[in-house]
Design a protein around this motif. Structure first.
Motif, mmCIF file in Angstrom:
data_model
loop_
_atom_site.group_PDB
_atom_site.id
_atom_site.type_symbol
_atom_site.label_atom_id
_atom_site.label_comp_id
_atom_site.label_asym_id
_atom_site.label_seq_id
_atom_site.Cartn_x
_atom_site.Cartn_y
_atom_site.Cartn_z
ATOM 1 N N VAL A 51 47.874 37.807 47.682
ATOM 2 C CA VAL A 51 47.945 36.704 46.719
ATOM 3 C C VAL A 51 46.798 35.730 46.954
ATOM 4 C CG1 VAL A 51 49.296 34.724 45.927
ATOM 5 C CG2 VAL A 51 50.441 36.899 46.437
ATOM 6 N N ASP A 52 46.629 35.303 48.190
ATOM 7 C CA ASP A 52 45.562 34.351 48.520
ATOM 8 C C ASP A 52 44.188 34.939 48.241
ATOM 9 O OD1 ASP A 52 47.383 32.423 49.336
ATOM 10 O OD2 ASP A 52 47.289 33.015 51.454
ATOM 11 N N GLY A 53 44.021 36.217 48.528
ATOM 12 C CA GLY A 53 42.742 36.864 48.301
ATOM 13 C C GLY A 53 42.367 36.904 46.824
ATOM 14 N N PHE A 54 43.351 37.190 45.976
ATOM 15 C CA PHE A 54 43.062 37.190 44.542
ATOM 16 C C PHE A 54 42.734 35.782 44.054
ATOM 17 C CE2 PHE A 54 44.642 36.448 40.211
ATOM 18 C CZ PHE A 54 43.710 37.217 39.516
ATOM 19 N N LEU A 55 43.528 34.820 44.450
ATOM 20 C CA LEU A 55 43.328 33.449 43.975
ATOM 21 C C LEU A 55 41.978 32.889 44.413
ATOM 22 C CD1 LEU A 55 46.896 31.956 44.625
ATOM 23 C CD2 LEU A 55 45.968 32.813 42.467
ATOM 24 N N ALA A 56 41.541 33.253 45.607
ATOM 25 C CA ALA A 56 40.301 32.699 46.157
ATOM 26 C C ALA A 56 39.083 33.583 45.917
ATOM 27 C CB ALA A 56 40.470 32.465 47.661
ATOM 28 N N ASN A 57 39.274 34.702 45.227
ATOM 29 C CA ASN A 57 38.196 35.653 44.951
ATOM 30 C C ASN A 57 37.594 36.210 46.235
ATOM 31 O OD1 ASN A 57 36.352 37.211 43.489
ATOM 32 N ND2 ASN A 57 34.852 35.546 43.334
ATOM 33 N N THR A 58 38.472 36.589 47.170
ATOM 34 C CA THR A 58 37.993 37.204 48.418
ATOM 35 C C THR A 58 38.435 38.662 48.552
ATOM 36 O OG1 THR A 58 39.907 36.332 49.627
ATOM 37 C CG2 THR A 58 37.878 35.000 49.645
ATOM 38 N N LEU A 59 39.055 39.219 47.514
ATOM 39 C CA LEU A 59 39.350 40.653 47.533
ATOM 40 C C LEU A 59 38.029 41.417 47.475
ATOM 41 C CD1 LEU A 59 42.352 40.936 45.024
ATOM 42 C CD2 LEU A 59 42.443 40.710 47.513
ATOM 43 N N ASP A 60 37.968 42.560 48.132
ATOM 44 C CA ASP A 60 36.707 43.297 48.122
ATOM 45 C C ASP A 60 36.513 44.026 46.788
ATOM 46 O OD1 ASP A 60 38.064 45.829 48.225
ATOM 47 O OD2 ASP A 60 38.179 45.697 50.407
ATOM 48 N N LYS A 61 35.326 44.571 46.605
ATOM 49 C CA LYS A 61 34.980 45.197 45.325
ATOM 50 C C LYS A 61 35.891 46.378 45.002
ATOM 51 C CE LYS A 61 30.101 43.865 45.306
ATOM 52 N NZ LYS A 61 28.692 44.346 45.301
ATOM 53 N N LYS A 62 36.281 47.113 46.030
ATOM 54 C CA LYS A 62 37.157 48.263 45.811
ATOM 55 C C LYS A 62 38.514 47.805 45.274
ATOM 56 C CE LYS A 62 39.214 52.253 48.182
ATOM 57 N NZ LYS A 62 39.347 52.971 49.492
#
Length: 286
Positions: A51-62
């Motif tokens: 959740v935090d990764g999506f909100l902060a745009n820190t999910l990787d490209k994959k």
């Protein structure tokens, strides 16, 4: 905004609302607008780091490639409103008997990753919220999108209060199917007669054996014969018959039903709008 060649028809939600009003199927006072969903509420269903990764745009490209959307602030805003729209829809259904959402059906979202244009699983969020708030004790999810609700199946796998049923095309995305409580698989090019016969038999059976006090219904129209991502041969009349059967069966059983419009992929905006509108026509008819 998505790139012009992107596969997802982002305009369909607004066009559907405009069509419903201009056609007299609905009027402006019929609509309710959701707020953004509470982040803590998301984290009760989804992995907090995801959740935090999506909100902060820190999910990787994959991870973002698997979701199928480029990240943007507007995508975050749309997502948080849309998933809470399904929660609001469930609440309104319990209060009024039936409610319909002009978005929703993000059934490929899993606990710690998104997939297939689905970021957070609104169906599980709505079911869990109604159960946790005491508004429902058992929720039946009836998913009639052409693609299996694999994320919904995995998220509900250890929850006996949420029953999942997926009607879908066997040879279609996702390649690896999850295990719903009930999976009803259709071969490619199944036509109206076979499809409607199955719906007519199975839906009352599910209600009888599970006795839910809320139904969440994914009324995807990618089952249509001319859908770009579906492989079934269901007509627009077949979609109307499906929606009418499911809504009327719920009404006869006196079970509140909340419906989301689910998937539908066509570059012809008018045809896609008319397919999604069948759900609202069916609701009016009963």
């Amino acid at each position: 905004m998505l790139p012009s060649a992107h596969r997802f028809p982002t305009t369909k939600y607004q066009l559907l609302q405009q069509y419903l009003i201009s056609s007299g199927i609905a009027n402006t006072k019929d609509f309710h607008s959701p707020t953004k969903i509470c982040i803590d509420q998301l984290k009760q269903v989804h992995d907090p780091d995801y959740v935090d990764g999506f909100l902060a745009n820190t999910l990787d490209k994959k991870q973002m490639r698997r979701i199928g959307f480029p990240w943007s602030e507007s995508l975050v805003d749309r997502t948080l409103h849309a998933v809470n729209g399904t929660v609001l829809c469930a609440k309104l259904a319990i209060e009024n008997g039936v409610a319909l959402h002009l978005s929703g059906g993000y059934h490929h979202a899993h606990q710690d990753f998104g997939s297939g244009f689905c970021i957070f699983n609104d169906l599980i969020l709505a079911a869990s919220t109604m159960i946790n708030s005491g508004k429902a004790s058992k929720v039946l999810i009836i998913d009639c999108d052409v693609h299996q609700g694999d994320g919904t199946a995995t998220l509900a796998s250890n929850n006996t209060n949420i029953v999942t049923c997926s009607f879908h095309c066997l040879k279609n995305f996702p390649a690896r199917k999850a295990k719903s409580d009930h999976d009803v698989e259709f071969h490619k090019y199944t036509n109206d007669d076979r499809f409607i016969e199955t719906i007519t038999e199975v839906v009352p059976y599910l209600i009888n054996i599970h006795q839910p006090d809320l139904i969440l219904y994914d009324a995807g129209v990618d089952i249509h014969i001319d859908d770009d991502l579906g492989y079934l041969n269901i007509s627009t009349a077949g979609i109307l018959a499906r929606d009418t059967i499911i809504l009327s069966t719920a009404k006869k059983a006196q079970i509140p039903i909340a419906a989301v419009i689910g998937g539908g992929y066509s570059r012809d905006e008018t045809e896609l709008t008319q397919r999604h509108s069948q759900l609202f026509i069916a609701a009016n008819s009963i």
